[in-house]
Design an enzyme around this catalytic site. Structure first.
Site, mmCIF file in Angstrom:
data_model
loop_
_atom_site.group_PDB
_atom_site.id
_atom_site.type_symbol
_atom_site.label_atom_id
_atom_site.label_comp_id
_atom_site.label_asym_id
_atom_site.label_seq_id
_atom_site.Cartn_x
_atom_site.Cartn_y
_atom_site.Cartn_z
ATOM 1 N N GLY A 19 0.803 -1.209 0.000
ATOM 2 C CA GLY A 19 0.000 0.000 0.000
ATOM 3 C C GLY A 19 0.839 1.263 0.000
ATOM 4 O O GLY A 19 0.526 2.232 -0.703
ATOM 5 N N LYS A 191 0.548 -15.979 -10.673
ATOM 6 C CA LYS A 191 1.320 -15.550 -9.513
ATOM 7 C C LYS A 191 1.464 -16.670 -8.487
ATOM 8 O O LYS A 191 2.492 -16.778 -7.807
ATOM 9 C CB LYS A 191 0.719 -14.317 -8.855
ATOM 10 C CG LYS A 191 1.651 -13.776 -7.774
ATOM 11 C CD LYS A 191 1.331 -12.414 -7.261
ATOM 12 C CE LYS A 191 2.421 -11.968 -6.294
ATOM 13 N NZ LYS A 191 2.098 -10.715 -5.597
#
Length: 311
Positions: A19, A191
């Site tokens: 973030g 992923k």
């Protein structure tokens, strides 16, 4: 053709490495970014966000950090960047951030996150993204970025408004390499080809680095075997993953040196590990698709045992 979508304001929920890094890049490019912060709030308001980065260092001095989502208020795009283990808080935190057109983008690892968000805000608001990046949060507001940075973003449910494409364009303008992908599910499993073995074995072996895991032929063979099982599980669900991903992922990991995967850091620092998102849900979906994944089953058992031993 549906009307195109764009965004003006952004809320970042989760002030960990992911973030902070992506939010700071967007803010430095002039985007209206509001960070939800609690324990780190005072430090970041005083010192800003610092990024030591292979893509160029960044010090964002002025940070719009707020303690509650009520203070942030409704925004156009919510970015969920915390660990999936915190998702139980989303139902309470998200509503103050929403207006009629708000979209919610999860940057979280694993499977099941989009489904959780859909249950709270509606499936038509949800997008997912996968971050192919090496990041570590060193202290409040301070992140080390040592490799990668690319994002793959896709719609949970396609609606023809070009949401993923607009996010890719705006992130790209902020020097974040971003691609809009035709299949979010393919990107998620792609992923997992890296995350399942490297994050998992780093925990199962007691807290070791990627360099340690690639140091012996035996360990590398286990990594490759797990990757093959992930690819087989994806294919059984109609997702086209190439066997070449095995070599690509192994070889791109070697130059990382003694990199500490994020799940291993959570484990050694006593935080809850994202077991369900990264290993539990993929294992369930593999079994539901009728795929034998004995190596993944053994790895999941080892992770459970290792985590339980330190509680």
């Amino acid at each position: 053709m549906a009307d195109s979508w764009t965004f003006g304001s952004v809320a970042v929920v989760g002030a960990g490495a992911v973030g902070l890094y992506y939010g700071a890049r967007l803010a430095a490019a002039g985007e209206d970014v509001r960070f939800l912060m609690r324990s780190d709030h005072d430090v970041v308001k005083y010192e800003g966000i610092r990024i030591d980065s292979v893509a160029g260092d960044l010090h964002l001095q002025e940070v719009n950090a707020l303690r509650t989502t009520e203070e942030i208020g409704p925004v156009d795009l919510v970015i969920v960047a915390w660990k999936a283990t915190a998702n139980g808080h989303l139902a309470a935190l998200l509503p103050p951030l929403l207006h009629e057109g708000t979209q919610v983008l999860t940057l979280q690892n694993g499977l099941g996150n989009c489904e959780q968000l859909a249950g709270i805000v509606g499936a038509d608001r949800v997008l997912g993204a996968l971050c192919f990046v090496c990041l570590n949060r060193l202290s409040p507001g301070y992140v080390s970025h040592t490799a990668g940075g690319r994002i793959s973003v896709g719609d949970y449910i396609k609606d023809g408004r070009g949401r993923a494409e607009e996010i890719a364009r705006r992130f790209g303008a902020a020097k974040i390499p971003t691609e809009a992908v035709p299949s979010l599910a393919v990107a998620q499993w792609t992923k997992l080809v890296w995350n399942i073995p490297f994050n998992g074995l780093a925990i199962a072996d007691g807290g070791v680095t990627t360099e340690d895991l690639l140091a012996t032929d035996e360990s590398e063979a286990e990594i490759r075997g797990l990757m093959a099982e992930v690819i087989a599980a994806a294919r059984a669900q109609g997702l086209d993953l190439d066997d070449a991903l095995i070599d690509v992922n192994v070889e791109r990991t070697r130059p990382m040196g003694p990199y500490r995967p994020s799940s291993m850091i959570d484990f050694i620092e006593g935080r809850e590990v994202e077991f369900e998102a990264i290993w539990g849900e993929p294992l369930r979906r593999a079994k539901a698709a009728g795929v034998a994944v004995p190596m993944l089953e053994r790895l999941a058992d080892r992770i459970r045992a290792r985590v339980s031993s330190v509680r």
